[in-house]
Design an enzyme around this catalytic site. Structure first.
Site, short mmCIF file in Angstrom:
data_model
loop_
_atom_site.label_atom_id
_atom_site.label_comp_id
_atom_site.label_asym_id
_atom_site.label_seq_id
_atom_site.Cartn_x
_atom_site.Cartn_y
_atom_site.Cartn_z
N TYR A 152 0.84 -1.20 0.00
CA TYR A 152 0.00 0.00 0.00
C TYR A 152 0.88 1.26 0.00
CZ TYR A 152 -3.01 3.77 1.54
OH TYR A 152 -3.66 4.98 1.61
N ARG A 199 1.96 8.66 12.69
CA ARG A 199 1.57 9.86 13.42
C ARG A 199 0.05 10.08 13.42
NH1 ARG A 199 2.90 15.01 10.21
NH2 ARG A 199 1.11 14.11 9.12
N ARG A 209 -11.16 4.55 9.69
CA ARG A 209 -10.21 3.77 8.88
C ARG A 209 -8.90 3.64 9.65
NH1 ARG A 209 -9.28 8.46 4.27
NH2 ARG A 209 -8.51 10.06 5.70
N PHE A 269 15.27 19.65 -2.28
CA PHE A 269 13.90 19.17 -2.50
C PHE A 269 13.71 17.78 -1.90
CE2 PHE A 269 11.02 16.66 -5.20
CZ PHE A 269 9.84 17.40 -5.08
#
Length: 389
Positions: A152, A199, A209, A269
């Site tokens: 997932y 978290r 969920r 980045f």
């Protein structure tokens, strides 16, 4: 430019009106990502902005619990096709969906996507197709095993790492190998996603969920609701620490990935979210407040991390520092104590072996001893003076 208002920032980028609107959406959906994306080399900046917005649109549909399951799966699976359809928009979001406007005006994003170089379009469309298929699968599949958890997270974040790495390579700002060694890129995404999932447990459970794998939380609670219950607090914290430990395993790949990035704006980045993530997961470890609500690192700490994310040595020092913090938080009666200790020891040794000047010196204990010494001395002399005739 960093301190300019959102509209002023996009004007200074000297882009088309449609692209300006895309940067406005970037500011609306994520101010933190907007800041680092707008600092990117011009050869990447627009492409990565559009890549982010397309995946944000996809994610907005996945997160919207008001969209019927069959309709949601259809849109997710076809999203890679609609980004080629001029004029396509989506107006079926729920009333509380904060990013609904992006989908209502998605034709603007499509217009700019179609102006990108073909090689950028190919990467973005491929990642969108694979991510949409994975998201559609998990609309009716629960995260049970560790394998399904990793799968997932790969679909929703690891693939982002794949896409970014391929765009870096296509831009010629990074070596072609960056876009080929995608296992490291996957770990970059998993480190961020697993930190967020760990978290956000309170918010997710209250929303009905849970993305924590049952293989972990099932050892500590009978239901997901029991995880955050105060009546099960001790076991809930043990489950939280187990989740944190699962995140920490990706640290070696994160550091290896960042070590291969050479272009300064690309490095920043990539590095800034990772240093934020290590600070966040260490903050979460053994922290009961995570089970009661969302915890965040302090703004001052976040600013300091941004400033420390300009080169690989500074990033390594930041990770080393947080390993020391984690070492102090870890305690022997924790079920994952040994696992965490091994991760901390290995990470510190690996960083010390490759860091210029060797391991960073932590004077915390020395300062505490000195402070205690001086406090005792002052108390002694004060007592002596007050008792003197």
């Amino acid at each position: 430019m960093r301190n300019a208002p959102p509209d002023e920032k996009t004007v200074k980028l000297q882009v088309s009106s449609d692209m300006k609107r895309c940067y406005d959406f970037l500011e609306m959906t994520s101010r933190s990502f907007a800041a680092v994306i707008q600092e990117l080399n011009p050869r990447l900046r627009d492409g990565i902005c559009l890549f982010y917005l397309i995946l944000r649109g996809l994610d907005t549909i996945e997160d919207d619990m008001t969209i019927p399951g069959a309709r949601k799966r259809h849109v997710l699976e076809k999203f890679h096709e609609v980004i080629y359809q001029k004029g396509w928009t989506f107006k079926e979001s729920g009333p509380d969906e904060k990013d609904a406007l992006l989908l209502v005006e998605f034709d603007v994003v499509i217009n700019e996507f179609l102006r990108l170089p073909a090689e950028f379009q190919d990467v973005i469309a491929d990642i969108t197709r694979r991510m949409g298929a994975g998201m559609a699968k998990y609309t009716h599949t629960r995260v049970e095993s560790l394998d399904s958890y990793n799968e997932y997270c790969h679909y929703v974040a690891g693939l982002v790492g794949h896409g970014l790495s391929r765009l870096f390579a296509e831009s010629k700002l990074e070596d072609a190998s960056v876009g080929e060694n995608l296992e490291l890129a996957n770990s970059m995404g998993l480190f961020l996603q697993k930190t967020n999932i760990t978290r956000d447990i309170n918010e997710d459970v209250l929303d009905g969920r849970c993305f924590w794998p049952k293989a972990i939380w099932g050892k500590y609670a009978d239901t997901e609701e029991e995880l955050i219950s105060k009546a099960n607090r001790e076991k809930g914290i043990e489950a939280l620490n187990d989740m944190c430990t699962n995140v920490l395993q990706h640290i070696p790949d994160v550091i290896e990935y960042l070590s291969q990035i050479k272009e300064p704006s690309v490095f920043r980045f990539c590095a800034i979210p990772q240093t934020m993530a290590i600070a966040t997961i260490v903050l979460c470890y053994d922290n009961p407040r995570v089970l009661d609500g969302n915890v965040k690192i302090r703004k001052g700490e976040a600013v300091k991390l941004i400033l420390q994310s300009g080169d690989i040595d500074s990033v390594k020092r930041a990770f080393y520092k947080y390993m020391e913090v984690l070492e102090r938080k870890n305690h022997p009666d924790n079920p994952v104590y040994e696992k965490v200790n091994k991760i901390v020891d290995k990470t510190k040794k690996d960083i010390a072996a490759t860091l210029k000047g060797g391991a960073p010196v932590d004077f915390t204990k020395e300062y505490l001893v000195l402070a205690l010494f001086f406090a005792t001395a002052i108390a002694f002399f004060y007592s002596y003076l007050t008792q003197a005739p």
